[in-house]
Structures are given as structure tokens and as C-alpha cells.
Design a protein around this motif. Structure first.
Motif: not given
Length: 81
Positions: A41, A70, A72, A76-81
Motif C-alpha cells: 500500500e 488474503y 489474491c 492483484e492486491y496492489k492493482n486494486r488499491i
């Protein structure tokens, strides 16, 4: 560990598991994954850099553990935030 406490590593691990509800290695992994969330993040570090920073055995192991925890991948997590 035995020299410091007079107790075996297995005994201390058992006490830890009884108190925390998980093995010490699982606790450490969970803490590393929680830190990884913050790194994803707050920084522009790559997934492999975060994996190295947190001393996972490999980037693929880091991705596997992250996905298990988590649901994902780190990317994928980084692209969501």
C-alpha cells in the motif's frame, strides 16, 4: 534456546501454540504477511523486493502464502488499491 531458558525448543513451541493458537512459524508468517500489505500500500516496491525484504524462501512461496491468507496475489492486491 535451551541454554537461555533451560527448556527445549519443542516445549517452548508447545507453550506458544497453547497460548497463541498457532505454531510460532505460522505466527511469524502472519506477521510478515501483515507487513507485506502495508508495503504494497505504501511503497512502489516490487513483489519480489517485498518477498526478499521479508525473507520469504522465494517469491513464489511469498505469493502462495499471500494468496492463501488474503485470497489474491500480491500483484492483484496492489492493482486494486
Amino acid at each position: 534456546m535451551e541454554k537461555c531458558t533451560g527448556k527445549s525448543a519443542g516445549y517452548i513451541s508447545k507453550i506458544f501454540q497453547d497460548e497463541m493458537g498457532m505454531r510460532p512459524i505460522a505466527y511469524i508468517r502472519k506477521e510478515k504477511l501483515d507487513y507485506a500489505i502495508h508495503a504494497l500500500e505504501l511503497t512502489d516496491f516490487s513483489v519480489s523486493a517485498i518477498s526478499d525484504l521479508l525473507s520469504f524462501p522465494s517469491t513464489s512461496a511469498f505469493i502462495k502464502y499471500f494468496k492463501e491468507e488474503y485470497g489474491c496475489t500480491p500483484l492483484e492486491y496492489k492493482n486494486r488499491i
